[in-house]
Enzyme design. Structure first.
Site, PDB file in Angstrom:
ATOM      1  N   CYS A  28       0.069   2.264   6.664  1.00 40.90           N
ATOM      2  CA  CYS A  28       0.405   0.867   6.923  1.00 40.90           C
ATOM      3  C   CYS A  28       0.568   0.129   5.605  1.00 40.90           C
ATOM      4  O   CYS A  28      -0.039   0.496   4.592  1.00 40.90           O
ATOM      5  CB  CYS A  28      -0.666   0.210   7.775  1.00 40.90           C
ATOM      6  SG  CYS A  28      -2.328   0.274   7.090  1.00 40.90           S
ATOM      7  N   CYS A  68       0.813  -1.223   0.000  1.00 42.35           N
ATOM      8  CA  CYS A  68       0.000   0.000   0.000  1.00 42.35           C
ATOM      9  C   CYS A  68       0.845   1.272   0.000  1.00 42.35           C
ATOM     10  O   CYS A  68       0.362   2.333  -0.411  1.00 42.35           O
ATOM     11  CB  CYS A  68      -0.932   0.021   1.198  1.00 42.35           C
ATOM     12  SG  CYS A  68      -2.198  -1.265   1.154  1.00 42.35           S
ATOM     13  N   HIS A  80      -8.935   3.836  -2.054  1.00 44.76           N
ATOM     14  CA  HIS A  80      -7.532   3.435  -1.864  1.00 44.76           C
ATOM     15  C   HIS A  80      -7.053   2.631  -3.073  1.00 44.76           C
ATOM     16  O   HIS A  80      -6.979   1.404  -3.024  1.00 44.76           O
ATOM     17  CB  HIS A  80      -7.434   2.612  -0.581  1.00 44.76           C
ATOM     18  CG  HIS A  80      -6.080   2.064  -0.258  1.00 44.76           C
ATOM     19  ND1 HIS A  80      -4.899   2.586  -0.772  1.00 44.76           N
ATOM     20  CD2 HIS A  80      -5.714   1.015   0.545  1.00 44.76           C
ATOM     21  CE1 HIS A  80      -3.879   1.888  -0.299  1.00 44.76           C
ATOM     22  NE2 HIS A  80      -4.348   0.927   0.496  1.00 44.76           N
TER      23      HIS A  80
END
Length: 383
Positions: A369, A89, A339
């Site tokens: 994260c 991510c 996202h």
């Protein structure tokens, strides 16, 4: 050490799964922000030393070094190379770090950093599933070294998010309140055109598609949990989405030689790791590490962008850092805005820069994260 400067930053609107960007090839998504970046900047693209893009699940249209493909699809000079980064991510935040490090080391003067992801076309974890046909059920369990260290326990972001909620005693009600606030803030930002400067409209899409105007406590309370006996629901997690973003990172010499005006200076950058099973709590220790290295406290930070992978991640981070919630994700986060995995780091930085300029803040901190129990932290100084 030399400084690295951000001259400009631009992103697509974030499209919801199956929405306005779903049919756009990832190379064309990335090409769009690259062209927009140079439309805004009086710089010859041939002067770029490298293009560093983040992307996750690099198969199909995202395979073959998509950073290079995006650049070429944009019609930009063939002599400029590109490289694709996967820190899960945090891939495009790491892309910015690599760009800044190249400039700070003196080995480059002009680097484009960013990221791209079309999750409608290539589903999340598609690269992991691709291993099934070759006899690998996942990236971990057939490794002797991995099993010796972590056994055969489940490695899952959903499990990690639940473990965080339990460890920090974050209730479902707390998370639903946080998620609602994310949507309210994002809708307000859209309605007030606070994203207008950072977005380059693509086709018919000019604003972010994901914020839900009709979200309510009652609707969230009626959703099933993601795991049996869990606390998290789909409303408390980031939305699957599509998008791209790009930033121009340069040296002080490039500013002078090419007549560029910087919007921000990279004040600090670092990354830390933690437990890959809990996976998503690494921003806590990474933020502490970054602030100590920078000689700062959380009170010195005017605005924060922390990726809302799950509401529990941000609420645990808030408890540990003592950050002012009013300074954190002031225009909403991934729960409301989406996202697009490989693009989110660059999207967050683009938004952080815009919000610092809008509010007059000096220092902004970004963290997120990442798979494997990792977290990047960047501190920008608005100029």
């Amino acid at each position: 050490m030399a400084d690295a400067y951000i001259v400009d930053a631009v992103r697509t609107p974030v499209g919801r799964r199956g929405g306005g960007l779903a049919g756009v090839h990832p190379a064309d998504l990335g090409a769009h922000v690259l062209r927009a970046l140079f439309d805004r900047t009086p710089l010859d693209p041939a002067l770029v030393d490298d293009v560093v893009f983040g992307c996750v699940d690099t198969i199909g249209p995202q395979a073959g070094d998509v950073a290079r493909t995006c650049w070429l699809a944009a019609g930009l000079p063939e002599e400029v190379p590109g490289v694709t980064v996967d820190r899960q991510c945090g891939s495009s935040q790491q892309a910015v770090h690599f760009a800044a490090q190249a400039v700070m080391s003196g080995t480059a003067d002009v680097v484009v950093a960013g990221g791209v992801q079309n999750m409608s076309a290539i589903p999340i974890s598609a690269a992991m599933y691709a291993g099934h046909q070759h006899g690998f059920p996942d990236p971990f369990s057939t490794s002797k070294g991995w099993r010796a260290r972590y056994g055969d326990q489940e490695i899952s972001q959903f499990r990690g998010a639940e473990m965080i909620a339990a460890k920090w005693d974050v209730s479902r009600a707390d998370m639903e309140e946080f998620a609602l606030r994310s949507h309210v803030r994002a809708v307000a930002a859209v309605d007030n055109d606070w994203f207008a400067r950072e977005i380059a409209p693509l086709d018919e899409l000019a604003v972010d598609e994901c914020p839900r105007r009709d979200t309510s406590p009652a609707k969230m309370a009626g959703l099933p949990t993601l795991l049996p006996d869990g606390r998290l629901t789909a409303a408390l997690a980031s939305q699957i989405s599509d998008g791209a973003a790009a930033l121009l990172v340069v040296s002080e010499r490039a500013l002078t030689e090419y007549g560029l005006t910087p919007r921000a200076r990279v004040h600090h950058l670092s990354a830390r790791g933690g437990d890959p099973v809990v996976m998503l709590d690494a921003p806590i220790a990474a933020t502490d590490h970054a602030l100590r290295r920078a000689g700062m406290s959380i009170g010195d930070i005017d605005l924060v962008e922390i990726n809302e992978a799950f509401a529990s991640v941000v609420l645990a981070w808030l408890k540990e850092t003592g950050a002012d919630p009013e300074r954190v994700n002031p225009t909403g986060g991934a729960i409301a805005l989406g996202h697009p995995l490989g693009a989110t780091g660059a999207r967050l930085m683009t938004t952080l820069l815009s919000n610092l300029e809008r509010t007059g803040g000096r220092y902004g901190l970004q963290t997120m994260c990442e798979g494997g129990g990792q977290a990047n932290v960047t501190v920008l100084e608005r100029l």
